[in-house]
Design an enzyme around this catalytic site. Structure first.
Site, mmCIF file in Angstrom:
data_model
loop_
_atom_site.group_PDB
_atom_site.id
_atom_site.type_symbol
_atom_site.label_atom_id
_atom_site.label_comp_id
_atom_site.label_asym_id
_atom_site.label_seq_id
_atom_site.Cartn_x
_atom_site.Cartn_y
_atom_site.Cartn_z
ATOM 1 C CG ASP A 284 -1.741 1.250 1.380
ATOM 2 O OD1 ASP A 284 -1.753 2.072 0.448
ATOM 3 O OD2 ASP A 284 -2.382 1.406 2.440
ATOM 4 C CD GLU B 248 34.651 12.488 7.086
ATOM 5 O OE1 GLU B 248 34.425 13.510 7.778
ATOM 6 O OE2 GLU B 248 35.740 12.252 6.554
ATOM 7 C CD GLU C 164 30.322 14.870 13.217
ATOM 8 O OE1 GLU C 164 31.496 15.209 13.002
ATOM 9 O OE2 GLU C 164 29.430 15.691 13.556
ATOM 10 C CD GLU D 27 33.499 14.217 15.575
ATOM 11 O OE1 GLU D 27 33.650 15.266 16.245
ATOM 12 O OE2 GLU D 27 34.128 14.010 14.515
ATOM 13 C CD GLU E 129 33.478 11.427 11.713
ATOM 14 O OE1 GLU E 129 33.181 12.544 12.211
ATOM 15 O OE2 GLU E 129 34.360 11.268 10.852
ATOM 16 C CG HIS F 94 32.164 16.871 7.455
ATOM 17 N ND1 HIS F 94 33.143 16.778 8.414
ATOM 18 C CD2 HIS F 94 31.342 17.870 7.863
ATOM 19 C CE1 HIS F 94 32.948 17.693 9.349
ATOM 20 N NE2 HIS F 94 31.849 18.359 9.044
ATOM 21 N NE ARG G 263 38.814 18.914 9.934
ATOM 22 C CZ ARG G 263 39.953 18.443 9.446
ATOM 23 N NH1 ARG G 263 40.962 19.267 9.246
ATOM 24 N NH2 ARG G 263 40.076 17.162 9.135
ATOM 25 C CD GLU H 202 35.344 17.372 4.621
ATOM 26 O OE1 GLU H 202 35.235 16.545 5.536
ATOM 27 O OE2 GLU H 202 36.165 18.312 4.644
ATOM 28 N NE ARG I 38 34.342 21.381 7.390
ATOM 29 C CZ ARG I 38 34.836 20.412 8.163
ATOM 30 N NH1 ARG I 38 35.333 19.304 7.605
ATOM 31 N NH2 ARG I 38 34.839 20.533 9.477
#
Length: 470
Positions: free
Chosen positions: A51, A130, A132, A212, A220, A269, A339, A358, A360
């Site tokens: 359904d 990655e 977390e 982390e 992580e 990330h 970062r 990457e 973030r």
């Protein structure tokens, strides 16, 4: 595996149950199970009915019949069931037209991979998330007409340093100091190792795990990159395993981006690269060893980031993490190593095969199939239109003055802002019929009606602190 090999695999493992898993529009795995007697080769062509009107964001009740078609290549033994259970990820098909269902997130991801190949720019898009998450000992919450509260607790929580624990041993990571401590401060080592080993059992290649930054059990675990659809499949197994191993230890795991006030939230990330004929295409002689194609891909992500956020940071809670001046990268800039930029070019290795970008700003509450597809389509738009990402920003963005910050665009400050951006900027998603207008409209309508508006109607407990005596 082929269908015939799946039958043999089930026989070798003495399977008694067949479990069929598929993804709803918002990002939650659904499933139902049938006896092993139903596992015949025709199942992989004819499928089984269910359904579709009972699945979030899918069919109306007057057109509810749908089919699941199991993917034989996804067959594994479910690691948590009492009775031996073979599990497969399924695609969704219309029972009348036999066409793949446009609102099936896995179908969207498959079309994104096909679109990449059709452009001739590359043949494989690799993704490496990655994710977390927090592991708590208890969670309680309630919201109704006259009350609203939530409580999460963890034996690791620094707020419990004064609690009587008969005895309290005091090893509780300080706020924002939970990154990489050894045992006994890191009390979750064995649980994460168990999670990682089970992920390997279901065929996910793993890289590492660690505690982390946040207190209270933030973790992580990193899996190895994989092609888009396979990576999204892996992410669903990842979440399933994390939650079930936690439950096995009488704990609870959450991928909610911001469950704690005053400490880091959980991001995801996402590393990305495009390859062709076995060769990486993002390696070159430009900034940070990137190719022109790679920089244009970044340009596309930056240009469409506000719209992408509707899929990569898809909850109202996501924007409790994406707050200017705190730990999450809200400024739309790119950099190597830095970062504090929303897009980073990792510099761990000089190997061309390791060259990737990457993103973030995504978080683990997202639907991986849809989020990865949206980022790929934005990046491809950047390549196709040679979108210049601008100059890199290698300074600490959080240390910049108001004049410098004024020239850096930022992500939306709310889910409503992201949804509004998606409404205005989504033509890049429609290329190759990867996203249909129907999917985008349904996503926008669902988020407004079921998340944005309902949150707007409810008093926040902290408002009583601010305004009760007004």
């Amino acid at each position: 595996m082929t269908p015939r090999e799946v039958l043999e695999f089930a026989k070798q493992h003495h399977s008694e149950i067949v479990d069929l898993k598929f993804m709803d529009l918002l990002g939650t795995w659904q499933h139902f199970s049938v006896p092993i007697s139903e596992l015949e080769e025709h199942l992989f062509e004819e499928g089984l009915g269910f359904d579709g009107s009972s699945i979030r964001g899918w069919q109306a009740i007057n057109a509810s019949d749908m089919l699941v078609i199991p993917d034989p290549a996804s067959a594994v033994m479910d690691p948590f069931m009492k009775h031996p259970t073979i599990s497969m990820v399924c695609n969704i098909v219309d029972p009348i037209t036999k066409e793949k269902y446009t609102r099936d997130p896995r179908n969207i991801a498959q079309k994104a991979e096909a679109y990449l190949k059709s452009t001739g720019l590359g043949d494989t898009a690799f993704f490496g998330p990655e994710a977390e998450f927090f592991v708590f000992d208890e969670v309680r919450y309630k919201s109704d007409q006259n009350q609203a509260f939530y409580i999460v607790d963890s034996s690791e929580g620094n707020w419990n340093t004064g609690r009587s624990e008969n005895p309290n041993l005091g090893y509780k990571p300080r706020y924002k100091e939970g990154y990489f401590p050894v045992s006994p401060s890191d009390s979750l080592q064995d649980i994460r190792s168990e999670m990682m080993k089970i992920m390997e059992q279901v065929g996910i290649s793993m890289e590492c795990h660690h505690h982390e930054v946040a207190t209270g059990g933030q973790c992580e675990i990193d899996m190895r990159y994989a092609p888009l659809v396979k990576c999204a499949d892996n992410l669903m197994w990842f979440k399933y395993i994390v939650k079930n191993v936690a439950k096995r230890h009488n704990k609870t795991a959450t991928f909610m981006p911001k469950p704690l006030y005053g400490d880091n939230g959980s991001g995801m990330h996402v590393h990305q690269s495009i390859w062709k004929d076995g060769k990486p295409l993002f390696a070159g002689n430009g900034y940070a060893g990137f190719s022109e194609m790679g920089l244009h891909y970044i340009g596309g992500i930056l240009k469409h980031a506000s719209a992408i956020c509707a899929f990569t940071a898809p909850t109202t809670n996501s924007y409790k993490r994406l707050v200017p001046g705190f730990e999450a990268p809200v400024n739309l800039a790119y950099s190597s190593r830095n970062r504090s930029a929303s897009i980073r070019i990792p510099m761990y290795s000089t190997s061309p095969k390791a060259k990737r970008m990457e993103a973030r700003f995504p978080d683990p509450s997202c639907n991986g199939y849809i989020a990865f597809s949206a980022m790929l389509m934005a990046g491809l738009d950047g390549i196709e239109n040679k979108i210049d990402p601008g100059e890199p920003l290698d300074k600490d963005i959080y240390a910049l003055g108001p004049e410098e910050l004024a020239n850096i665009p930022t992500l939306p400050g709310s889910l409503e802002g992201a949804i509004n951006s998606l409404e205005q900027d989504h033509d890049f998603l429609l290329k190759g019929d990867v996203f249909t207008q129907d999917v985008i409209d349904r996503w926008i309508d669902y988020k407004r009606e079921n998340e944005i508006d309902v949150m707007r109607l409810r008093p926040n407990p902290y408002e009583f602190h601010l305004y009760y005596d007004a």
